[in-house]
Design a protein around this motif. Sequence first.
Motif, PDB file in Angstrom:
ATOM      1  N   LYS A   1       2.217  14.567   0.975  1.00  0.00           N
ATOM      2  CA  LYS A   1       3.444  13.765   0.992  1.00  0.00           C
ATOM      3  C   LYS A   1       3.111  12.277   1.050  1.00  0.00           C
ATOM      4  O   LYS A   1       2.019  11.889   1.442  1.00  0.00           O
ATOM      5  CB  LYS A   1       4.267  14.112   2.253  1.00  0.00           C
ATOM      6  CG  LYS A   1       4.646  15.572   2.365  1.00  0.00           C
ATOM      7  CD  LYS A   1       5.803  15.915   1.457  1.00  0.00           C
ATOM      8  CE  LYS A   1       6.209  17.375   1.615  1.00  0.00           C
ATOM      9  NZ  LYS A   1       7.144  17.805   0.570  1.00  0.00           N
ATOM     10  N   ILE A   2       4.121  11.484   0.703  1.00  0.00           N
ATOM     11  CA  ILE A   2       4.023  10.049   0.961  1.00  0.00           C
ATOM     12  C   ILE A   2       4.251   9.847   2.450  1.00  0.00           C
ATOM     13  O   ILE A   2       5.169  10.438   3.021  1.00  0.00           O
ATOM     14  CB  ILE A   2       5.118   9.270   0.181  1.00  0.00           C
ATOM     15  CG1 ILE A   2       5.079   9.604  -1.310  1.00  0.00           C
ATOM     16  CG2 ILE A   2       5.005   7.775   0.447  1.00  0.00           C
ATOM     17  CD1 ILE A   2       3.964   9.005  -2.089  1.00  0.00           C
ATOM     18  N   VAL A   3       3.405   9.053   3.072  1.00  0.00           N
ATOM     19  CA  VAL A   3       3.578   8.780   4.504  1.00  0.00           C
ATOM     20  C   VAL A   3       3.543   7.266   4.730  1.00  0.00           C
ATOM     21  O   VAL A   3       3.158   6.506   3.826  1.00  0.00           O
ATOM     22  CB  VAL A   3       2.464   9.464   5.342  1.00  0.00           C
ATOM     23  CG1 VAL A   3       2.612  10.982   5.297  1.00  0.00           C
ATOM     24  CG2 VAL A   3       1.079   9.061   4.846  1.00  0.00           C
ATOM     25  N   SER A   4       3.930   6.850   5.927  1.00  0.00           N
ATOM     26  CA  SER A   4       3.950   5.408   6.151  1.00  0.00           C
ATOM     27  C   SER A   4       2.585   4.869   6.557  1.00  0.00           C
ATOM     28  O   SER A   4       2.286   3.707   6.335  1.00  0.00           O
ATOM     29  CB  SER A   4       5.022   5.034   7.178  1.00  0.00           C
ATOM     30  OG  SER A   4       5.074   5.989   8.182  1.00  0.00           O
TER      31      SER A   4
ATOM     32  N   MET B   1       8.587  12.099   0.751  1.00  0.00           N
ATOM     33  CA  MET B   1       8.693  12.684  -0.586  1.00  0.00           C
ATOM     34  C   MET B   1       7.330  13.225  -1.016  1.00  0.00           C
ATOM     35  O   MET B   1       6.292  12.877  -0.454  1.00  0.00           O
ATOM     36  CB  MET B   1       9.176  11.632  -1.597  1.00  0.00           C
ATOM     37  CG  MET B   1      10.599  11.170  -1.314  1.00  0.00           C
ATOM     38  SD  MET B   1      11.185   9.905  -2.464  1.00  0.00           S
ATOM     39  CE  MET B   1      11.431  10.849  -3.959  1.00  0.00           C
ATOM     40  N   ASP B   2       7.361  14.104  -2.026  1.00  0.00           N
ATOM     41  CA  ASP B   2       6.103  14.617  -2.574  1.00  0.00           C
ATOM     42  C   ASP B   2       5.240  13.457  -3.041  1.00  0.00           C
ATOM     43  O   ASP B   2       5.737  12.518  -3.667  1.00  0.00           O
ATOM     44  CB  ASP B   2       6.368  15.524  -3.789  1.00  0.00           C
ATOM     45  CG  ASP B   2       6.889  16.881  -3.361  1.00  0.00           C
ATOM     46  OD1 ASP B   2       6.909  17.160  -2.149  1.00  0.00           O
ATOM     47  OD2 ASP B   2       7.295  17.647  -4.254  1.00  0.00           O
ATOM     48  N   ALA B   3       3.955  13.561  -2.750  1.00  0.00           N
ATOM     49  CA  ALA B   3       3.058  12.477  -3.152  1.00  0.00           C
ATOM     50  C   ALA B   3       2.665  12.630  -4.614  1.00  0.00           C
ATOM     51  O   ALA B   3       1.558  13.032  -4.954  1.00  0.00           O
ATOM     52  CB  ALA B   3       1.836  12.441  -2.250  1.00  0.00           C
ATOM     53  N   ASP B   4       3.625  12.353  -5.504  1.00  0.00           N
ATOM     54  CA  ASP B   4       3.367  12.276  -6.936  1.00  0.00           C
ATOM     55  C   ASP B   4       3.308  10.785  -7.260  1.00  0.00           C
ATOM     56  O   ASP B   4       4.329  10.092  -7.203  1.00  0.00           O
ATOM     57  CB  ASP B   4       4.508  12.911  -7.742  1.00  0.00           C
ATOM     58  CG  ASP B   4       4.704  14.386  -7.411  1.00  0.00           C
ATOM     59  OD1 ASP B   4       3.805  14.982  -6.806  1.00  0.00           O
ATOM     60  OD2 ASP B   4       5.764  14.929  -7.767  1.00  0.00           O
ATOM     61  N   VAL B   5       2.125  10.287  -7.564  1.00  0.00           N
ATOM     62  CA  VAL B   5       1.956   8.843  -7.735  1.00  0.00           C
ATOM     63  C   VAL B   5       1.089   8.555  -8.952  1.00  0.00           C
ATOM     64  O   VAL B   5       0.123   9.276  -9.216  1.00  0.00           O
ATOM     65  CB  VAL B   5       1.259   8.223  -6.486  1.00  0.00           C
ATOM     66  CG1 VAL B   5       1.284   6.700  -6.559  1.00  0.00           C
ATOM     67  CG2 VAL B   5       1.895   8.705  -5.193  1.00  0.00           C
ATOM     68  N   SER B   6       1.460   7.506  -9.701  1.00  0.00           N
ATOM     69  CA  SER B   6       0.658   7.098 -10.854  1.00  0.00           C
ATOM     70  C   SER B   6       0.261   5.634 -10.720  1.00  0.00           C
ATOM     71  O   SER B   6       1.076   4.805 -10.310  1.00  0.00           O
ATOM     72  CB  SER B   6       1.473   7.247 -12.146  1.00  0.00           C
ATOM     73  OG  SER B   6       2.003   8.543 -12.221  1.00  0.00           O
ATOM     74  N   VAL B   7      -0.972   5.347 -11.072  1.00  0.00           N
ATOM     75  CA  VAL B   7      -1.468   3.967 -11.039  1.00  0.00           C
ATOM     76  C   VAL B   7      -1.836   3.564 -12.464  1.00  0.00           C
ATOM     77  O   VAL B   7      -2.620   4.258 -13.117  1.00  0.00           O
ATOM     78  CB  VAL B   7      -2.712   3.854 -10.135  1.00  0.00           C
ATOM     79  CG1 VAL B   7      -3.223   2.408 -10.106  1.00  0.00           C
ATOM     80  CG2 VAL B   7      -2.404   4.345  -8.727  1.00  0.00           C
ATOM     81  N   TYR B   8      -1.223   2.473 -12.945  1.00  0.00           N
ATOM     82  CA  TYR B   8      -1.457   2.024 -14.320  1.00  0.00           C
ATOM     83  C   TYR B   8      -2.109   0.648 -14.326  1.00  0.00           C
ATOM     84  O   TYR B   8      -1.716  -0.237 -13.559  1.00  0.00           O
ATOM     85  CB  TYR B   8      -0.134   1.934 -15.093  1.00  0.00           C
ATOM     86  CG  TYR B   8       0.608   3.234 -15.214  1.00  0.00           C
ATOM     87  CD1 TYR B   8       0.175   4.229 -16.090  1.00  0.00           C
ATOM     88  CD2 TYR B   8       1.764   3.468 -14.458  1.00  0.00           C
ATOM     89  CE1 TYR B   8       0.877   5.429 -16.213  1.00  0.00           C
ATOM     90  CE2 TYR B   8       2.464   4.659 -14.571  1.00  0.00           C
ATOM     91  CZ  TYR B   8       2.020   5.629 -15.450  1.00  0.00           C
ATOM     92  OH  TYR B   8       2.706   6.811 -15.587  1.00  0.00           O
ATOM     93  N   ASN B   9      -3.037   0.487 -15.243  1.00  0.00           N
ATOM     94  CA  ASN B   9      -3.743  -0.782 -15.326  1.00  0.00           C
ATOM     95  C   ASN B   9      -2.937  -1.791 -16.148  1.00  0.00           C
ATOM     96  O   ASN B   9      -3.277  -2.112 -17.294  1.00  0.00           O
ATOM     97  CB  ASN B   9      -5.127  -0.564 -15.944  1.00  0.00           C
ATOM     98  CG  ASN B   9      -5.975  -1.825 -15.866  1.00  0.00           C
ATOM     99  OD1 ASN B   9      -5.576  -2.805 -15.225  1.00  0.00           O
ATOM    100  ND2 ASN B   9      -7.105  -1.810 -16.528  1.00  0.00           N
TER     101      ASN B   9
ATOM    102  N   ASP C   1       0.839  -1.196   0.000  1.00  0.00           N
ATOM    103  CA  ASP C   1       0.000   0.000   0.000  1.00  0.00           C
ATOM    104  C   ASP C   1       0.872   1.244   0.000  1.00  0.00           C
ATOM    105  O   ASP C   1       1.942   1.260   0.603  1.00  0.00           O
ATOM    106  CB  ASP C   1      -0.889   0.038   1.248  1.00  0.00           C
ATOM    107  CG  ASP C   1      -1.796  -1.179   1.333  1.00  0.00           C
ATOM    108  OD1 ASP C   1      -1.990  -1.840   0.284  1.00  0.00           O
ATOM    109  OD2 ASP C   1      -2.281  -1.472   2.439  1.00  0.00           O
ATOM    110  N   ILE C   2       0.383   2.275  -0.671  1.00  0.00           N
ATOM    111  CA  ILE C   2       1.066   3.578  -0.650  1.00  0.00           C
ATOM    112  C   ILE C   2       0.117   4.566   0.014  1.00  0.00           C
ATOM    113  O   ILE C   2      -1.054   4.663  -0.370  1.00  0.00           O
ATOM    114  CB  ILE C   2       1.406   4.052  -2.078  1.00  0.00           C
ATOM    115  CG1 ILE C   2       2.411   3.098  -2.735  1.00  0.00           C
ATOM    116  CG2 ILE C   2       1.930   5.484  -2.070  1.00  0.00           C
ATOM    117  CD1 ILE C   2       3.792   3.095  -2.127  1.00  0.00           C
ATOM    118  N   CYS C   3       0.627   5.263   1.036  1.00  0.00           N
ATOM    119  CA  CYS C   3      -0.217   6.190   1.786  1.00  0.00           C
ATOM    120  C   CYS C   3       0.159   7.636   1.497  1.00  0.00           C
ATOM    121  O   CYS C   3       1.334   7.964   1.335  1.00  0.00           O
ATOM    122  CB  CYS C   3      -0.071   5.930   3.287  1.00  0.00           C
ATOM    123  SG  CYS C   3      -0.554   4.273   3.744  1.00  0.00           S
ATOM    124  N   ILE C   4      -0.864   8.465   1.442  1.00  0.00           N
ATOM    125  CA  ILE C   4      -0.675   9.869   1.110  1.00  0.00           C
ATOM    126  C   ILE C   4      -1.389  10.734   2.141  1.00  0.00           C
ATOM    127  O   ILE C   4      -2.567  10.500   2.457  1.00  0.00           O
ATOM    128  CB  ILE C   4      -1.272  10.167  -0.282  1.00  0.00           C
ATOM    129  CG1 ILE C   4      -0.523   9.376  -1.359  1.00  0.00           C
ATOM    130  CG2 ILE C   4      -1.257  11.667  -0.577  1.00  0.00           C
ATOM    131  CD1 ILE C   4      -1.172   9.446  -2.726  1.00  0.00           C
TER     132      ILE C   4
END
Lengths: 438, 565, 134
Positions: free
Chosen positions: B32-35, B465-473, B25-28
């Motif tokens: 920011k990205i958080v744990s 880090m900055d929460a720049d996140v991409s999700v690809y199918n 899991d990626i938390c935002i």
Amino acid sequence: MTKTISDVICPFCGTLCDDLVVTVSDDGTKLLDVENACAIGAEKFLHSQASDRVTRPRMLQEDGSAVEVSYDEAIEYTAQLLAKAKKPLMYGWSSTSCEAQSVGSEIAEQVGAIIDNTAAVCHGTTLVAVQNVGIPSCTLGEVKNRADRIIFWGCNPAHAHPRHMSRYSIFPRGYFTGKGHKNRKLIVVDPRTTDTSSLADIHLQVEQGADYELLQALRAAVRGQELTGDIIAGVPKAKVYESAELLKSGRFGVIFFGMGVTQSLGKDHNIDAAIMLTKDLNEYTKFSIIAMRGHYNVTGSGQVLGWQFGFPYSVDLSRGFARYNPGETGSIELLKRKEADAIMVLGSDPGAHFPIRCVREIANLPSVCIDPHITPTSEICKLHVPVAFVGVEVGGNCYRMDNVPIDSRKVVEPPEGMMTDEEFLRAVNTRITEIKAA
Amino acid sequence: MADEYIIRNGHVYDPKQGIKGDVMDICIADGKIVSKVSGKAKEIDATGKTVMAGAVEIHAHVAGPKVNEGRNYRPEDKLFTCKATGKTRMEGGFSIPTTFRTGYNYARMGYTTVMEAAMPPLYARHVHEEIKDTPIVDQGAYPVFGNNWFVFEYLKNNEETNVNAYISWLLRVTKGYALKLVNPGGSEAWGWGKNCDGVHDPVPYFDITPAEIMTGLMKANEQLGLPHSIHVHTNNLGNPGNFETTLDTFRLTEGVKPNNKFGREQVFHHTHVQFHSYGGDNWGNFESKAKEIMSYVNQNKNITIDLGCVTLDETTTMTADGPFEHHLTELNHLKWANLDVELETSSGIVPYVYSPDIKVCAIQWAIGLELGLLAKDPMRTYITTDHPNAGPFTRYPRVFGWLMDAKYRNERLSTFKHSEKVNDATSLGSLDREITLYELAQMTRAGPAKALGLTNMCGGLAPGMDADVSVYNINADRLDGASIEKAFSSADQVFKSGVLVVDNNEIVAEPAKRTFWVDVKVPENKQVERDVAMKFLKYYSMNLGNYEVSDHFAPHPYVIEVDAS
Amino acid sequence: MSAISINLISGRTIQQGVAMEGGKEKDKYRKACGIIEMDNEDFKKLGVMKNTNVEVTSAYGSVVVKAIEATQGPHPGVAFIPMGPWANTVVSDETYSTGMPTFKGTPVTIEPAPDKQVLPTIKLMRYNCWGEEQ
């Protein structure tokens, strides 16, 4: 006590001089003196101080008189007019800042307008020619530092761009041009002898409307081809050859051109030929070509429309996406076809500068004119909204004729309570959003 | 307060932390990205999908005078590309899209940071105006230094502190991010219609060579400790046999060590290397020298490169390499725009059709991919198309497909009109490597972020880090070319600094974007102040008092401060 | 006195520029733009003295302006009205599908009109647009 402001930008022509010195009263409310400007630029600054200046919106009445209304009423009227229209024309944009132009684009998108600038009656055909054949060009500082061959074709900077020759093109001494005008050869092409042609080494007094022929003859002569006939487009053949040799023998040349080629018969094809002559000359030496743009920020309007919609003028947004075909979507043809059902004018004066048939059409449409001063346009529009004077009473970005952006300055306060055009447009845009949502 | 999100069960690829497709899991939270996040966090189900950091564009021409001249002089580029959406700003253009479309399209592809590759200082205001109007993505711009008269004179006289002071001043007044060099010396020579063909070919009237310019600026860059290294497009671009010039250029870096606090390890970034890897001495015996080039790059850790892959489209070439564009118009006879800028640079624009039926174009296509496949260190090799020069950035997903699926690539290779000749001139057909998703994340995220000195900010998914996140199918089980192209063209979700900007493949928000620029403090330098004042008085067409880009052009600045005083 | 046919161009002059920036509704603007510059030869053909009012007529309209000697000449066969409402009452609005009117190169006839007046800017506009009385 007075204050002196230096590095002031002149909001008159595309030369966009940025070395004016303006003196204002200590409280910044009165503009007292302008130095370094040409006669026209100085007059423009001083006119902001006119005692008879209109400072509130005015609505034209049936009997031809004008009645003062509030800015709020003016905002409501303008928003309703644009929101209700099926195909409003939003024209002008050349005497205002890029910031205001940008808000204009947002409104135009919302209402599905045709948005057009003064290139429509000025260098529009130049923009078309650039789309046809490209444009090898340079900044005005390159001209100052390198050029030893200058052509003024169909333009008269002594009258229309008064400081152009002294700042950039003929007289200044630059890095490689330490001798100034002594090492520059000047060719002027004009059907009249003018105050510019009187400075020329060669004046080609072209037959009016025959620029295309002369340009193509010069191209042939540059390539060393034989010309037939003793007189070409009103010019002796020997002079054509002489000019071609003069151009080829330089180290760095520039063609400046104006309305003489853009508005005469041939239109964009004249400029195609001028650009191709420039390109040809790059086989022999270094050559550039620069349009003598008129209004101080018509170039900026082309830039803003370019990055927002992809076209430099005559952009039709009425279908929900940008279309462009100047012979169809340009203001002149649009008005001639009576296709626009409302018009908003800002930062230009089509009343003074459009052919009468188009002016008549404007006068018969629901109309708003946003302009600091009384103009022929303001007097035939239903609503006149006076605004602060861009480049004098409010700053904002502008683009010089060589596309160099310069941020203009505010030097004096506008009359109390006057809105800037950007503020007025923002208010209109907000109101249109509300109307559309309802 | 910004929303909290948790992206559940995706296959995460994050070279920054060495995560290679683990399901996690990626938390935002708070951008920011958080744990971990609270129970209120909105959930995004990424089961079976790929999760990466927002991609980082290291080199593209997306804003400024030549890009806009390209738009304005190519109405044909808008044909069939304008459509009404009603929700976002109007969009148009293919190879040179409008600013709105540029921002939206990068975001749709999961890119969140985009660097403009060449900013003429005199036109910096224009670049920033366009950046302001490019939605969503954070941006910076590289001012061009390689043909600047101040730089020439200080370097010629070995005045190191003056070079440094001038660089510091120019970065500040243009709000610039890094030192760009384009055809060093050659673009100045173009002021007289000339060029510098090799790195030791002197610049007319200035008594300096391209090699001296590159070496001098590289040294200055490291003395100042800037986030990015010098960013170079060397001499002789696009000509058969130019790989020798490229190798000569690379050798200038030998023995030079990086000095910075940003985690950057290279001293030299060479851009669009595809255009610089040519053998032969004419278009008839034109061939790939990708092996020679990559063998040098692989062995020298202080160099990074980007590819400049040809996408086989009709596009619009544009570069501050003025003489090259003139050369190109002589070759293809399409419309030529040129713009020489006083004391600073030249530039040009010519439309170009990379036709699969033309041998040279197909070889160029192969070379770009060869470079990528021969790279031993994906952290130092970045995927670009030098947008729009070798093709529009919107073709990245197709380039990914060619790099990641050998079959997809070979289908293309074997169906060229001159496939045999292309095979003779390149080694592409013999390469069976397929770039993995992890390597892709290195070449488009972690790598460029590190090279730019932004490794602790973007290009990775580490907490903080900055929460720049991409999700690809897509996932590692179905990596065929067509699926790759489809998935990476249109991300399912994209976050920019913690804001959901793309959801279900559509733009849903346009938060304030930032402008990155670098402010270097150097000791006060009266000499440089005097020189600047003098040159403006005598040679510029603008007053010095009007040169600096004022703050309102970058309404949301992110200033990286460097102390070199 | 007789009518002559001539080729009309319009364009900027510095007087037009200064007057325009000083206020187009003012008389200075009428004096700068409500004129036609002609060559000596053409004055002879027309048979009027300099500084006489003339009526200029084209296929697009008709306007009264004051005929003055060319300030930037000679240019026989070409007449010049500074850009502005007077010129635009008669210039060709034909764009030949380019969108650009033919501001330069409109065939016109010029007739003496010593008894007619050059209208002030705003009156000219209203007359041209709505036919309001002169």
